[in-house]
Design an enzyme around this catalytic site. Sequence first.
Site, mmCIF file in Angstrom:
data_model
loop_
_atom_site.group_PDB
_atom_site.id
_atom_site.type_symbol
_atom_site.label_atom_id
_atom_site.label_comp_id
_atom_site.label_asym_id
_atom_site.label_seq_id
_atom_site.Cartn_x
_atom_site.Cartn_y
_atom_site.Cartn_z
ATOM 1 N N THR A 28 -3.257 -5.218 2.909
ATOM 2 C CA THR A 28 -3.940 -6.436 3.494
ATOM 3 C C THR A 28 -3.920 -7.928 2.769
ATOM 4 O OG1 THR A 28 -4.804 -5.509 1.517
ATOM 5 C CG2 THR A 28 -6.244 -4.932 2.740
ATOM 6 N N PHE A 63 -7.252 -8.713 -6.398
ATOM 7 C CA PHE A 63 -6.577 -10.013 -4.951
ATOM 8 C C PHE A 63 -5.771 -9.581 -4.022
ATOM 9 C CE2 PHE A 63 -5.139 -9.531 -9.312
ATOM 10 C CZ PHE A 63 -3.949 -9.487 -8.647
ATOM 11 N N TYR A 64 -5.541 -8.749 -3.621
ATOM 12 C CA TYR A 64 -4.735 -7.969 -2.941
ATOM 13 C C TYR A 64 -4.996 -8.547 -1.234
ATOM 14 C CZ TYR A 64 -1.660 -5.770 -5.940
ATOM 15 O OH TYR A 64 -0.662 -5.440 -7.228
ATOM 16 N N GLY A 65 -5.781 -9.341 -1.057
ATOM 17 C CA GLY A 65 -5.873 -10.393 0.503
ATOM 18 C C GLY A 65 -5.697 -11.530 0.753
#
Length: 339
Positions: A28, A63-65
């Site tokens: 992502t 916050f891995y987007g």
Amino acid sequence: MTRATTSLGGTASGIVVGKVAHGLMLMTWKKDPVPDEQCFEAIKAGIDGLPPGVKMFINGGEFYGHNLSTTNLELIARFFEKYPEYADRTFLSVKGGLKPGDWGPDGSASNLRRSVENINEKLRGTKHLDLFQSARVDSNVPIEESIRALVELKNEGKLDHIGMSECSAATLRRGNAIHPISVVEIEISPWSYEEETKNVIATAKELGIAVAGYSPLGRGFLTGQIKRPEDIPEGDFRRHLPRFQADAMRHNFAIVDALSEIAQKKNVTPAQLSIAWVSALGPHVIPLPGSSHAKRTLENCEGGDVELTREEVEEINKVVQSLEIEGGRYGSDTPDLWA
């Protein structure tokens, strides 16, 4: 072949996981996320190969987007919503603790509560938060204060175990003195094996803490499939890293050539050799490669089953020690990685 396994540490010492974990960030961490079904098959591939009672350690991030959104957590929630039978077969670690807005480390009690509650909200009850880690150590907040805040959240049932990430051995020791740390996550690979890396691994062993070694494949570089910046997709954050600039890549490819030669003699892929080397650093060390393809997940997991002889380890160590890597792991604007 029976998959290699190990135990986690701290309060999670009774939990057995596969020797190789699965990082979900790059599913992502891009403008156009990988399609759900492809991601789901990649996740299931690792879990399905494990013996009964053994969990797959999977790692996501708040916050891995794209633009540091919660897309990664939403993907994880959709996976467990579609495949609820896999929830008990996985150990979910999530990194958070950054401050919305500037996204710097914020280890304050208020921000850690915000982060943990946001993670649980996005998971929508599909999967319990097994382990929470602050992604970076906040140099403005004593680590003791941050760990106490996480203990409070743990006691409220909002997470089960406490981890740390990108910390020095001294900070790990201080955090563990407040509450047993189950997992510490640091970067470990043949091109990322600094003196403090060794210190953290040794300290974790002494304290009974598992080590999750992220990027064991050097963010894909050690597979030999990335030879120049153009081989990295547009918009991929690796294009901005010092080690992935054209001159540095040309220089650094010497380590890829050397490892590929050893892998060929061993009849394994370069990726499997790197994972096997990280795994051989100790029974408590768990390689954490990322993968968005089922085939790649299986290749990575099989790397944990590769047994290196003492001579092979020494040969790889000579390569690691003799070849100087050009470029830092991150840019100059990144907070201290060994806080």
